[in-house]
Design an enzyme around this catalytic site. Structure first.
Site, PDB file in Angstrom:
ATOM      1  N   LEU A  59       2.076  55.202  50.797  1.00 21.00           N
ATOM      2  CA  LEU A  59       1.781  53.840  51.265  1.00 21.00           C
ATOM      3  C   LEU A  59       0.742  53.842  52.371  1.00 21.00           C
ATOM      4  O   LEU A  59      -0.158  53.001  52.394  1.00 21.00           O
ATOM      5  CB  LEU A  59       3.071  53.161  51.723  1.00 21.00           C
ATOM      6  CG  LEU A  59       3.934  52.708  50.554  1.00 21.00           C
ATOM      7  CD1 LEU A  59       5.270  52.178  51.029  1.00 21.00           C
ATOM      8  CD2 LEU A  59       3.216  51.645  49.721  1.00 21.00           C
ATOM      9  N   GLY A  90      -1.606  56.247  53.104  1.00 24.18           N
ATOM     10  CA  GLY A  90      -2.912  56.730  52.650  1.00 24.18           C
ATOM     11  C   GLY A  90      -3.567  55.790  51.650  1.00 24.18           C
ATOM     12  O   GLY A  90      -4.770  55.487  51.759  1.00 24.18           O
ATOM     13  N   HIS A 128      20.312  60.418  57.946  1.00 24.34           N
ATOM     14  CA  HIS A 128      20.707  59.124  57.359  1.00 24.34           C
ATOM     15  C   HIS A 128      22.193  59.157  57.001  1.00 24.34           C
ATOM     16  O   HIS A 128      22.652  60.098  56.349  1.00 24.34           O
ATOM     17  CB  HIS A 128      19.861  58.877  56.109  1.00 24.34           C
ATOM     18  CG  HIS A 128      19.904  57.469  55.630  1.00 24.34           C
ATOM     19  ND1 HIS A 128      21.054  56.871  55.195  1.00 24.34           N
ATOM     20  CD2 HIS A 128      18.932  56.530  55.521  1.00 24.34           C
ATOM     21  CE1 HIS A 128      20.784  55.621  54.833  1.00 24.34           C
ATOM     22  NE2 HIS A 128      19.504  55.391  55.026  1.00 24.34           N
ATOM     23  N   ARG A 169      21.276  54.032  62.253  1.00 23.01           N
ATOM     24  CA  ARG A 169      21.581  55.257  61.511  1.00 23.01           C
ATOM     25  C   ARG A 169      22.130  56.384  62.377  1.00 23.01           C
ATOM     26  O   ARG A 169      23.016  57.117  61.954  1.00 23.01           O
ATOM     27  CB  ARG A 169      20.314  55.741  60.812  1.00 23.01           C
ATOM     28  CG  ARG A 169      19.903  54.789  59.745  1.00 23.01           C
ATOM     29  CD  ARG A 169      18.591  55.149  59.119  1.00 23.01           C
ATOM     30  NE  ARG A 169      18.313  54.186  58.073  1.00 23.01           N
ATOM     31  CZ  ARG A 169      17.232  54.191  57.321  1.00 23.01           C
ATOM     32  NH1 ARG A 169      16.298  55.097  57.527  1.00 23.01           N
ATOM     33  NH2 ARG A 169      17.071  53.288  56.390  1.00 23.01           N
ATOM     34  N   GLU A 174       4.195  58.281  58.229  1.00 20.66           N
ATOM     35  CA  GLU A 174       5.239  59.169  58.751  1.00 20.66           C
ATOM     36  C   GLU A 174       4.656  60.414  59.421  1.00 20.66           C
ATOM     37  O   GLU A 174       5.322  61.061  60.231  1.00 20.66           O
ATOM     38  CB  GLU A 174       6.199  59.553  57.601  1.00 20.66           C
ATOM     39  CG  GLU A 174       7.461  60.237  58.092  1.00 20.66           C
ATOM     40  CD  GLU A 174       8.517  60.460  57.015  1.00 20.66           C
ATOM     41  OE1 GLU A 174       8.456  59.788  55.961  1.00 20.66           O
ATOM     42  OE2 GLU A 174       9.404  61.303  57.237  1.00 20.66           O
TER      43      GLU A 174
HETATM   44  C1  LIG Z   1      14.957  58.422  49.456  1.00 22.88           C
HETATM   45  C2  LIG Z   1      14.194  57.676  50.519  1.00 22.88           C
HETATM   46  C3  LIG Z   1      14.315  56.307  50.615  1.00 22.88           C
HETATM   47  C4  LIG Z   1      13.609  55.599  51.596  1.00 22.88           C
HETATM   48  N1  LIG Z   1      13.750  54.245  51.683  1.00 22.88           N
HETATM   49  C5  LIG Z   1      13.063  53.561  52.620  1.00 22.88           C
HETATM   50  C6  LIG Z   1      13.182  52.150  52.718  1.00 22.88           C
HETATM   51  O1  LIG Z   1      13.892  51.507  51.964  1.00 22.88           O
HETATM   52  N2  LIG Z   1      12.458  51.522  53.692  1.00 22.88           N
HETATM   53  C7  LIG Z   1      11.649  52.184  54.558  1.00 22.88           C
HETATM   54  O2  LIG Z   1      11.021  51.556  55.398  1.00 22.88           O
HETATM   55  N3  LIG Z   1      11.509  53.531  54.461  1.00 22.88           N
HETATM   56  C8  LIG Z   1      12.186  54.231  53.530  1.00 22.88           C
HETATM   57  N4  LIG Z   1      12.048  55.587  53.446  1.00 22.88           N
HETATM   58  C9  LIG Z   1      11.033  56.263  54.264  1.00 22.88           C
HETATM   59  C10 LIG Z   1       9.644  56.031  53.635  1.00 22.88           C
HETATM   60  O3  LIG Z   1       9.742  56.077  52.229  1.00 22.88           O
HETATM   61  C11 LIG Z   1       8.610  57.054  54.074  1.00 22.88           C
HETATM   62  O4  LIG Z   1       8.666  57.236  55.453  1.00 22.88           O
HETATM   63  C12 LIG Z   1       7.212  56.578  53.719  1.00 22.88           C
HETATM   64  O5  LIG Z   1       7.143  56.200  52.358  1.00 22.88           O
HETATM   65  C13 LIG Z   1       6.177  57.644  54.009  1.00 22.88           C
HETATM   66  O6  LIG Z   1       4.923  57.175  53.569  1.00 22.88           O
HETATM   67  P1  LIG Z   1       3.604  57.984  53.890  1.00 22.88           P
HETATM   68  O7  LIG Z   1       2.499  57.254  53.218  1.00 22.88           O
HETATM   69  O8  LIG Z   1       3.510  58.217  55.346  1.00 22.88           O
HETATM   70  O9  LIG Z   1       3.828  59.411  53.206  1.00 22.88           O
HETATM   71  P2  LIG Z   1       4.156  59.841  51.688  1.00 22.88           P
HETATM   72  O10 LIG Z   1       4.533  58.709  50.821  1.00 22.88           O
HETATM   73  O11 LIG Z   1       5.105  60.995  51.805  1.00 22.88           O
HETATM   74  O12 LIG Z   1       2.788  60.351  51.143  1.00 22.88           O
HETATM   75  C14 LIG Z   1       2.231  61.579  51.551  1.00 22.88           C
HETATM   76  C15 LIG Z   1       0.958  61.794  50.791  1.00 22.88           C
HETATM   77  O13 LIG Z   1       0.283  62.896  51.353  1.00 22.88           O
HETATM   78  C16 LIG Z   1      -0.087  63.807  50.351  1.00 22.88           C
HETATM   79  N5  LIG Z   1      -0.113  65.139  50.960  1.00 22.88           N
HETATM   80  C17 LIG Z   1       0.785  65.695  51.798  1.00 22.88           C
HETATM   81  N6  LIG Z   1       0.369  66.899  52.190  1.00 22.88           N
HETATM   82  C18 LIG Z   1      -0.815  67.115  51.576  1.00 22.88           C
HETATM   83  C19 LIG Z   1      -1.740  68.177  51.582  1.00 22.88           C
HETATM   84  N7  LIG Z   1      -1.557  69.274  52.315  1.00 22.88           N
HETATM   85  N8  LIG Z   1      -2.841  68.060  50.806  1.00 22.88           N
HETATM   86  C20 LIG Z   1      -3.077  66.952  50.047  1.00 22.88           C
HETATM   87  N9  LIG Z   1      -2.243  65.909  50.039  1.00 22.88           N
HETATM   88  C21 LIG Z   1      -1.125  65.991  50.787  1.00 22.88           C
HETATM   89  C22 LIG Z   1       0.907  63.635  49.239  1.00 22.88           C
HETATM   90  O14 LIG Z   1       0.359  64.065  48.023  1.00 22.88           O
HETATM   91  C23 LIG Z   1       1.134  62.113  49.318  1.00 22.88           C
HETATM   92  O15 LIG Z   1       0.128  61.471  48.570  1.00 22.88           O
HETATM   93  C24 LIG Z   1      12.779  56.297  52.491  1.00 22.88           C
HETATM   94  C25 LIG Z   1      12.661  57.685  52.405  1.00 22.88           C
HETATM   95  C26 LIG Z   1      13.382  58.374  51.428  1.00 22.88           C
HETATM   96  C27 LIG Z   1      13.309  59.858  51.411  1.00 22.88           C
END
Ligand SMILES: Cc1cc2nc3c(=O)[nH]c(=O)nc-3n(C[C@H](O)[C@H](O)[C@H](O)COP(=O)(O)OP(=O)(O)OC[C@H]3O[C@@H](n4cnc5c(N)ncnc54)[C@H](O)[C@@H]3O)c2cc1C
Length: 637
Positions: free
Chosen positions: A43, A45, A266, A330, A425
């Site tokens: 989300l 990126g 959690h 939590r 995150e």
């Molecule tokens: C089961 C579960 C349920 C959840 N439910 C909720 C909810 O209901 N509400 C809420 O607010 N939050 C919720 N969360 C937390 C939330 O989903 C995450 O914190 C959030 O989606 C993280 O988004 P992000 O874009 O930061 O990272 P991510 O979605 O983890 O994306 C990381 C990206 O980085 C890329 N990447 C990572 N390392 C590298 C690398 N070295 N080289 C190239 N690419 C790389 C990956 O390919 C990916 O595209 C939940 C978490 C879990 C585990």
């Protein structure tokens, strides 16, 4: 290390508006001259890459999955917060700000949190415009439900698949830009290094995960949106691919790492069932809207839940926290579950479980309504446990879920390496020592859709950036180091898999740096981790070669980073001589077993500077001041 927060002066409520006006702009015709790298397509990126391309920048976006749509954000279940006050129940931007600062146990930066609350409403508008199918009331308005740590209903949701639907929205925006030629997508490409030239982040080095090709990419600025590091514990609710590699390698090059010990546990996950497991499953916090948490009143009561009469049950959250009941935050709910299980009152085969019971809600609302609200979660639970939650209570137990720590960023989301921005995150910014439910999606999208499009323009407009050549020495040095590391892995004549080392590290961390921590345990873990690291490098086996698809090699590289990072987590937890949010040091608790903060000595962000793998890192502090939400002992009673 310079930890200037760059928070605007003056009242918090107008800070972001003033800052937006004060920041430099890049002329529309000049934007296409800038090349930006976004690592991550979750989300944070995807929203950043799409928004920056829409503005006119040239963007390259990288992810290790085969499609940006498979980023871990897809797993998010319960919802996303926003201060829309659709329920007319007293919500406001200030209340969301207040709840988040308090929920984080006063360890977050006020200005960042206020901005998050302020832009939350725009996120919902944006996502609705994209067609995200949020749940609606009968009359057509968007529906809300409640999440922990709040007494208002402000959580927008799409059944138990909110992350998936939001990601599809962001993905559509991204693919539009891919089709327009403004974003070039690099799926199945792992970033293995950031490249710093003349003190600024100017590119990355990647490995093509299919061909094994190592390649450099130069840019004017680099954005990391690479998610959290919860998988350092081996068992967690995170997707198996989540890792610390991108942020850790940036840290080794000079990016400060903030509060690495702040890990969210959690309270509602399916309990561990044995040593065979490699993954845990979340049951969304939204279930606590209608599910009641209880355990048998007497220790050792082995009767089936249906055979235990009301008078012999302990609805311990409702009893201890009458104001918030089952919807305490939590950290509080997790600790309470651990405490009752420690007393021998836990349920299930290992005694590490509590009931989450929907009988009352089904009786009150009917099974149809409950199925409509949580159908996919009930189905998931039944598939995993072979128990039907419509008939018997769910069994749940706390598990590692989210990481509040991350790379330190200023108000502009820039790390301590100029030109390296960190979103979602992967940064430490908004949640303090405990994240409230439904706030991670809000933060990731706030960062990507509404913050970085402004702040990166300010950086580009304020800095003269000479052209860099990806054939330059900094890139070549990094490529050579990566090549050497790969050679070392595949040439090792070890006998143990990376997974077995990961499992051992995870267990060590869970036992000593998990839900409860002590100085003695943390010291023991810190002593053991360097030994384990050495064993890992001597004994790990990585079959195959570096020039092909090799998942064992990818995994070994990530475990190697966890091995270094885990030590920093323990160090951080040991230095923080207080309990706050999810960081619970047993030595620092109130008489009632709640976290006891030490605001005099620890009202700060701890930021670590890397000095070499076997060298002592340096701990810096960014002081936190609370002018709008006054420091107080948290109470949910
Ligand atoms: C089961 C579960 C349920 C959840 N439910 C909720 C909810 O209901 N509400 C809420 O607010 N939050 C919720 N969360 C937390 C939330 O989903 C995450 O914190 C959030 O989606 C993280 O988004 P992000 O874009 O930061 O990272 P991510 O979605 O983890 O994306 C990381 C990206 O980085 C890329 N990447 C990572 N390392 C590298 C690398 N070295 N080289 C190239 N690419 C790389 C990956 O390919 C990916 O595209 C939940 C978490 C879990 C585990």
């Amino acid at each position: 290390m310079d930890l200037k927060s760059n928070v605007p002066s003056g009242p918090v409520a107008t800070a972001w508006s003033r800052h937006k006006f004060d920041m430099k702009l890049v002329n529309p015709a000049n934007k296409r001259k800038y090349n930006l790298i976004v690592v991550g397509s979750g989300l944070a990126g995807a929203s950043a890459a799409a928004s920056l391309a829409e503005l006119g920048y040239d963007v390259r976006c990288f992810c290790y999955q085969d499609s940006p749509r498979r980023a871990h954000s897809i797993a998010a279940q319960g919802g996303i917060n926003a201060a829309k006050n659709y329920q007319n129940d007293g919500d406001s931007v200030f209340r969301l700000f207040y709840d988040t600062v308090k929920g984080g146990d006063f360890r977050a930066r006020e200005h960042n949190v206020y901005r998050l609350a302020e832009v939350s409403a725009s996120i919902i508008d944006q996502c609705v415009s994209q067609g995200v199918p949020f749940a609606r009331e009968y009359g057509g308005y968007l529906a809300n439900r409640s999440f922990g740590g709040a007494q208002v209903s402000r959580t927008f949701y799409a059944r138990g698949q909110t992350g998936q639907q939001l990601l599809l929205g962001a993905y559509q925006a991204l693919t539009r830009q891919i089709a327009a030629g403004k974003v070039t997508m690099f799926p199945r490409t792992e970033m293995l290094d950031v490249v710093v030239v003349d003190g600024k982040a100017r590119g990355i080095v990647t490995r093509d995960m299919v061909s094994g090709k190592i390649e450099s990419h130069a840019a004017d600025a680099v954005i990391l949106a690479t998610g959290g590091y919860g998988n350092v514990f081996y068992l967690s609710t995170n997707a198996k691919g989540c890792n610390v590699t991108a942020t850790w390698r940036a840290h080794k090059l000079g990016a400060g790492f903030a509060n690495p010990c702040f890990t969210q546990i959690h309270p509602t996950c399916i309990p561990v069932s044995g040593d065979h497991q490699s993954k845990l499953t979340l049951m969304s916090e939204s279930l606590r809207n209608d599910g009641r948490v209880w355990i048998p009143a007497k220790a050792g009561d082995k009767r089936k839940p249906g055979d235990i009469p009301e008078g012999e049950r302990d609805y311990y959250l409702e009893r201890r926290y009458p104001a918030f009941g089952n919807l305490v935050p939590r950290d509080v709910a997790s600790r309470a579950a651990k405490a009752v299980c420690d007393e021998g009152r836990g349920v299930g085969s290992g005694g590490r479980g509590v009931y989450l019971d929907f009988a009352d809600a089904i009786h009150r609302l009917g099974a149809g309504v409950i199925a409509e609200r949580y159908g996919n979660l009930f189905e998931m639970y039944e598939r995993i446990t072979d128990e039907n939650p419509f008939k018997v209570p769910m069994r749940i137990y706390p598990a590692v879920h989210y990481t509040m720590g991350g790379l330190w960023v200023d108000y502009n989301l820039m790390s301590t390496i100029p030109g390296l921005f960190v979103l979602g995150e992967a940064n430490f910014s908004d949640h303090g020592a405990n994240r409230l439910g439904a706030s991670a999606l809000m933060q990731g999208l706030a960062d990507g859709y509404f913050v970085i499009p402004y702040t990166i323009g300010n950086y580009l407009g304020s800095n003269k950036l000479a052209k860099v050549d990806k054939q330059g020495p900094e890139f070549k040095r990094s490529e050579a180091e990566i090549g050497e590391r790969i050679k070392k892995f595949v040439g090792n004549k070890g006998k143990r898999t990376a997974a077995s080392f990961h499992r051992e590290l995870g267990k060590l961390l869970w036992e000593n740096c998990g839900m409860a921590r002590t100085a003695a345990g943390l010291r023991a873990a810190r002593e053991r981790i360097p030994q384990l690291r050495e064993e890992f490098w001597n004994q790990v086996i990585v079959p195959g070669s570096g020039s092909e698809l090799n998942q064992a090699l990818e995994y070994a590289g990530r475990v190697a980073d966890f091995m270094e990072f885990g030590e920093l987590m323990c160090r951080d937890a040991l230095e923080r001589n207080e309990s706050c949010g999810c960081h619970f040091r047993e030595e620092f608790q109130t008489e009632e077993g709640e976290a006891k903060r030490n605001d005099v000595d620890f009202a700060h962000v701890a930021v670590w500077e890397h000095k070499g793998v076997d060298k002592e890192p340096v701990r810096h502090q960014e002081p936190l001041t609370f002018e709008n939400v006054h420091l107080a002992q948290r109470s949910y009673k």
